[in-house]
Motif scaffolding. Structure first.
Motif, PDB file in Angstrom:
ATOM      1  N   GLU A 266       0.813  -1.221   0.000  1.00 16.08           N
ATOM      2  CA  GLU A 266       0.000   0.000   0.000  1.00 16.08           C
ATOM      3  C   GLU A 266       0.842   1.266   0.000  1.00 16.08           C
ATOM      4  O   GLU A 266       0.295   2.364  -0.050  1.00 16.08           O
ATOM      5  N   THR A 267       2.175   1.129   0.073  1.00 16.50           N
ATOM      6  CA  THR A 267       3.026   2.318   0.207  1.00 16.50           C
ATOM      7  C   THR A 267       4.076   2.419  -0.881  1.00 16.50           C
ATOM      8  O   THR A 267       4.355   3.514  -1.380  1.00 16.50           O
ATOM      9  N   HIS A 268       4.670   1.305  -1.281  1.00 15.91           N
ATOM     10  CA  HIS A 268       5.787   1.305  -2.213  1.00 15.91           C
ATOM     11  C   HIS A 268       5.431   0.530  -3.480  1.00 15.91           C
ATOM     12  O   HIS A 268       4.796  -0.528  -3.413  1.00 15.91           O
ATOM     13  N   CYS A 269       5.878   1.030  -4.624  1.00 18.99           N
ATOM     14  CA  CYS A 269       5.733   0.299  -5.879  1.00 18.99           C
ATOM     15  C   CYS A 269       6.982   0.518  -6.727  1.00 18.99           C
ATOM     16  O   CYS A 269       7.846   1.332  -6.382  1.00 18.99           O
ATOM     17  N   SER A 270       7.083  -0.215  -7.826  1.00 15.33           N
ATOM     18  CA  SER A 270       8.329  -0.243  -8.602  1.00 15.33           C
ATOM     19  C   SER A 270       8.116   0.152 -10.054  1.00 15.33           C
ATOM     20  O   SER A 270       7.205  -0.371 -10.728  1.00 15.33           O
ATOM     21  N   GLN A 271       8.957   1.044 -10.521  1.00 18.21           N
ATOM     22  CA  GLN A 271       9.035   1.355 -11.943  1.00 18.21           C
ATOM     23  C   GLN A 271       9.670   0.176 -12.663  1.00 18.21           C
ATOM     24  O   GLN A 271      10.691  -0.353 -12.222  1.00 18.21           O
ATOM     25  N   GLY A 272       9.050  -0.267 -13.732  1.00 25.13           N
ATOM     26  CA  GLY A 272       9.637  -1.316 -14.560  1.00 25.13           C
ATOM     27  C   GLY A 272      10.346  -0.696 -15.753  1.00 25.13           C
ATOM     28  O   GLY A 272      11.036   0.316 -15.638  1.00 25.13           O
TER      29      GLY A 272
END
Length: 340
Positions: A266-272
């Motif tokens: 719910e807080t961090h996500c990743s650029q692919g």
């Protein structure tokens, strides 16, 4: 030297699975303070759901049913079949007892058995002022004969502090040079009209990005591979947000960018991946794609805060785009590789 055995991970052994997760969390807290924290749901889903084009092996060093260290191995099946990729960690309290050396030796033996001639791993490093990042991983790799093959930098954007008015101005400036292009946002599998163009550009990622001395070879990506990757993400509970730039006159996919939000996060996500076809460069498409997808994240997940990305330190153009849309330096990351 501690007595231990190296055994495959058994998804049905709850004690082992939880002990492995505890080791991964301890390694993360000890070696990677200030970076994206471990997501247990991601690690659990990866045990159960993999890609059809890669064989995953997961091993643990155990002593009296207690996990001391872990080894994850990825063996590509359709391209780069000369390579074995791995991630290795040992609980901070169990280091300097031969666990890491034994796990690495096991990796190299498995690679030789599979006919793999290159072993590679990604390692976070302190860089300039990142005091919470340990230098132990890189030093260990070098001591075992691995060579730094690609140097990268990790950056993150805090979506709560982005200057949206500045992004609006940046969008307008870039859009003035992108006449004749349509921007197509989507989640999951690409729409039928652009799926083949998306597959083509995914394949170009293997050769177009700066590679340093890392032995990464070209790959032939097709729509079936994209379908498999999409199925994998759906089963893992991942949200895959993408924006493609389409050249309106020809209908060709000129570029795309992607962000992955993992299940339970719910807080961090990743650029692919982000790429623009060389034929269509010079229209500020990279900037527009980044802004559009960054805003797409907040549309789908209003409380999502951080997006993480990594770039080769030599990739000045993409670094400039990332910093313009709000990314800030966190630490270094490097590929260490051994060839035989």
């Amino acid at each position: 030297m501690t007595h231990f055995d190296i055994v495959p991970v058994d998804p049905g052994d709850q004690r082992q699975v939880r002990s492995r997760l505890a080791v991964m969390a301890a390694v993360d807290a000890h070696d990677h303070t200030g970076t994206r924290p471990l997501n247990p749901a991601r690690e659990l889903s990866r045990i159960l759901v993999g890609r059809a084009d890669v064989r995953d092996e997961r091993w643990v060093a155990v002593c009296d049913d207690r996990v001391l260290g872990f080894l994850d191995v990825n063996l590509p099946l359709l391209d780069n079949t000369h390579a074995a990729y791995f991630d290795l960690g040992v609980h901070p309290d169990e280091r300097r007892r031969g666990v890491g050396s034994a796990l690495l030796r096991h990796l190299e033996e498995r690679a030789a058995e599979e006919g793999r001639t290159a072993c590679s791993t990604w390692v976070l490093e302190p860089g300039d002022g990142a005091t919470g990042i340990s230098a132990v991983g890189g030093a260990f790799a070098v001591a075992k004969g691995y060579k730094r093959s690609l140097s990268c930098a990790i950056r993150a954007v805090d979506l709560d502090t982005v200057d949206e008015e500045a992004l609006d101005r940046l969008w307008d400036e870039a859009a003035a040079k992108a006449e004749g292009f349509e921007f197509v946002p989507f989640e999951g599998l690409a729409p039928e009209r652009i799926i083949d163009g998306m597959a083509y550009l995914h394949g170009r990622m293997y050769t177009d990005m700066p590679l340093g001395e890392w032995d990464l070879q070209e790959a032939a990506i097709d729509r079936e591979r994209l379908r498999d990757w999409s199925d994998m993400r759906r089963l893992r509970g991942e949200l895959h947000l993408q924006v493609a730039a389409v050249h309106q006159e020809s209908g060709e996919v000129a570029g795309f960018t992607e962000i992955v939000i993992e299940g339970g996060e719910e807080t961090h996500c990743s650029q692919g991946d982000t790429i623009v076809d060389p034929r269509f460069r010079g229209h500020r498409l990279g900037t527009l794609l980044k802004i559009a997808n960054q805003r797409l994240v907040r549309a789908w997940r209003p409380r999502m805060r951080y997006v993480w990305t990594g770039n080769a330190v030599s990739n000045d153009h993409m670094i400039a785009i990332n910093e313009a849309v709000g990314y800030r330096y966190v630490c270094e990351e490097a590929v260490f590789q051994k060839q035989r």
